[in-house]
Design an enzyme around this catalytic site. Sequence first.
Site, PDB file in Angstrom:
ATOM      1  N   HIS A  69       1.267  -1.151   0.237  1.00  0.00           N
ATOM      2  CA  HIS A  69      -0.218   0.179  -0.209  1.00  0.00           C
ATOM      3  C   HIS A  69       0.408   1.117  -0.122  1.00  0.00           C
ATOM      4  O   HIS A  69       0.823   1.905  -0.399  1.00  0.00           O
ATOM      5  CB  HIS A  69      -0.826   0.240   1.315  1.00  0.00           C
ATOM      6  CG  HIS A  69      -1.478  -1.183   1.494  1.00  0.00           C
ATOM      7  ND1 HIS A  69      -2.380  -1.652   2.005  1.00  0.00           N
ATOM      8  CD2 HIS A  69      -2.606  -1.002   0.766  1.00  0.00           C
ATOM      9  CE1 HIS A  69      -2.932  -2.182   1.903  1.00  0.00           C
ATOM     10  NE2 HIS A  69      -3.765  -2.108   0.858  1.00  0.00           N
ATOM     11  N   ARG A  93      -1.748  -6.297  -7.852  1.00  0.00           N
ATOM     12  CA  ARG A  93      -1.077  -6.713  -7.634  1.00  0.00           C
ATOM     13  C   ARG A  93       0.041  -7.234  -8.870  1.00  0.00           C
ATOM     14  O   ARG A  93       0.835  -8.010  -9.310  1.00  0.00           O
ATOM     15  CB  ARG A  93      -1.044  -7.362  -6.357  1.00  0.00           C
ATOM     16  CG  ARG A  93      -1.152  -6.183  -5.461  1.00  0.00           C
ATOM     17  CD  ARG A  93      -1.458  -7.100  -3.595  1.00  0.00           C
ATOM     18  NE  ARG A  93      -2.795  -7.502  -3.898  1.00  0.00           N
ATOM     19  CZ  ARG A  93      -3.697  -8.415  -3.460  1.00  0.00           C
ATOM     20  NH1 ARG A  93      -3.286  -8.192  -1.866  1.00  0.00           N
ATOM     21  NH2 ARG A  93      -5.022  -8.345  -3.409  1.00  0.00           N
ATOM     22  N   LYS A 121     -18.684  -7.532   5.949  1.00  0.00           N
ATOM     23  CA  LYS A 121     -19.671  -7.800   6.873  1.00  0.00           C
ATOM     24  C   LYS A 121     -19.388  -8.077   7.864  1.00  0.00           C
ATOM     25  O   LYS A 121     -20.053  -7.312   9.075  1.00  0.00           O
ATOM     26  CB  LYS A 121     -20.733  -8.569   5.949  1.00  0.00           C
ATOM     27  CG  LYS A 121     -22.032  -7.998   5.286  1.00  0.00           C
ATOM     28  CD  LYS A 121     -23.052  -9.402   4.661  1.00  0.00           C
ATOM     29  CE  LYS A 121     -23.658  -8.753   3.771  1.00  0.00           C
ATOM     30  NZ  LYS A 121     -24.107 -10.277   2.917  1.00  0.00           N
ATOM     31  N   SER A 145      -2.810  -7.480   3.102  1.00  0.00           N
ATOM     32  CA  SER A 145      -3.584  -7.540   4.370  1.00  0.00           C
ATOM     33  C   SER A 145      -3.775  -8.742   5.216  1.00  0.00           C
ATOM     34  O   SER A 145      -3.477  -9.130   5.883  1.00  0.00           O
ATOM     35  CB  SER A 145      -4.208  -6.169   4.580  1.00  0.00           C
ATOM     36  OG  SER A 145      -3.592  -5.000   3.916  1.00  0.00           O
TER      37      SER A 145
HETATM   38  O1  PNS Z   1      -8.844  -2.462   0.224  1.00  0.00           O
HETATM   39  P1  PNS Z   1      -9.978  -3.353  -0.456  1.00  0.00           P
HETATM   40  O2  PNS Z   1     -10.273  -3.580   0.944  1.00  0.00           O
HETATM   41  O3  PNS Z   1      -8.875  -4.055  -1.840  1.00  0.00           O
HETATM   42  O4  PNS Z   1     -10.642  -1.421  -0.852  1.00  0.00           O
HETATM   43  C1  PNS Z   1     -11.830  -1.896  -1.053  1.00  0.00           C
HETATM   44  C2  PNS Z   1     -12.691  -0.513  -1.691  1.00  0.00           C
HETATM   45  C3  PNS Z   1     -12.840   0.479  -0.255  1.00  0.00           C
HETATM   46  C4  PNS Z   1     -11.969   0.423  -2.166  1.00  0.00           C
HETATM   47  C5  PNS Z   1     -14.221  -0.613  -1.823  1.00  0.00           C
HETATM   48  O5  PNS Z   1     -14.710  -1.513  -1.187  1.00  0.00           O
HETATM   49  C6  PNS Z   1     -14.822   0.121  -1.463  1.00  0.00           C
HETATM   50  O6  PNS Z   1     -14.698   1.473  -2.375  1.00  0.00           O
HETATM   51  N1  PNS Z   1     -15.861   0.624  -0.729  1.00  0.00           N
HETATM   52  C7  PNS Z   1     -16.954   1.524  -0.813  1.00  0.00           C
HETATM   53  C8  PNS Z   1     -18.553   0.936  -1.004  1.00  0.00           C
HETATM   54  C9  PNS Z   1     -18.914   0.852  -2.365  1.00  0.00           C
HETATM   55  O7  PNS Z   1     -18.631   1.827  -2.978  1.00  0.00           O
HETATM   56  N2  PNS Z   1     -19.364  -0.178  -3.114  1.00  0.00           N
HETATM   57  C10 PNS Z   1     -19.348  -0.250  -4.276  1.00  0.00           C
HETATM   58  C11 PNS Z   1     -17.926  -0.449  -5.356  1.00  0.00           C
HETATM   59  S1  PNS Z   1     -18.373  -0.952  -6.963  1.00  0.00           S
END
Ligand code: PNS
Length: 173
Positions: free
Chosen positions: A26, A100, A50, A137
């Site tokens: 990151h 990645r 969730k 992570s």
């Molecule tokens: O580090 P991650 O878990 O890959 O990040 C994922 C993240 C936070 C970027 C994604 O889950 C997100 O944007 N969540 C917010 C909810 C949302 O907008 N969902 C629809 C995505 S199309």
Amino acid sequence: MKRNGRATVATNAVLPGSFDPPTNGHLDVIERAAKCFGWVTVAVVVNPQKRGPMFSLEEREAMLRECTTHLPNVTVTHFRGLLADYVKEIEADVIVKGLRAVSDFESEMSTALMNRSLSGVDTFFLMSDQKYSFVSSSIVKEVFFLGGDVAALVPEPALRIMAARRAGTHRST
Ligand code: PNS
């Protein structure tokens, strides 16, 4: 606009993620985004899944803040709900994500298309450094809490908070 002798696009970029915890992968993407974009908002999602994150929002933000103090055009904050709504709220010009491996691409592509359809904002992808291509992570947490050494994979401030958690001296709120 020039930053560190390099031309940058004068844009507000948002770099979203769960950061549970932030890894060196990151941090590498954040550092490279900071060279490319005028301003980078690292945005921690409040409830990524969730079942919830292992580290509290406060812990994840603290880890990120401490490991980005050397980047003057980076701020760390958080968002709830849809990323597309947050992007509109802060008037971000671009979303930045790390990739990645090819295996990340399929879900990232549909997410990027959905976010563009909802907000009109494009997602720019930066390839993770190959030395971090196996670092996530989830794998860091599993190895760390089973006693493995992840010092080469996690920024020092994050490692400190993780170690305190493992020792039971740092509780999430
Ligand atoms: O580090 P991650 O878990 O890959 O990040 C994922 C993240 C936070 C970027 C994604 O889950 C997100 O944007 N969540 C917010 C909810 C949302 O907008 N969902 C629809 C995505 S199309």
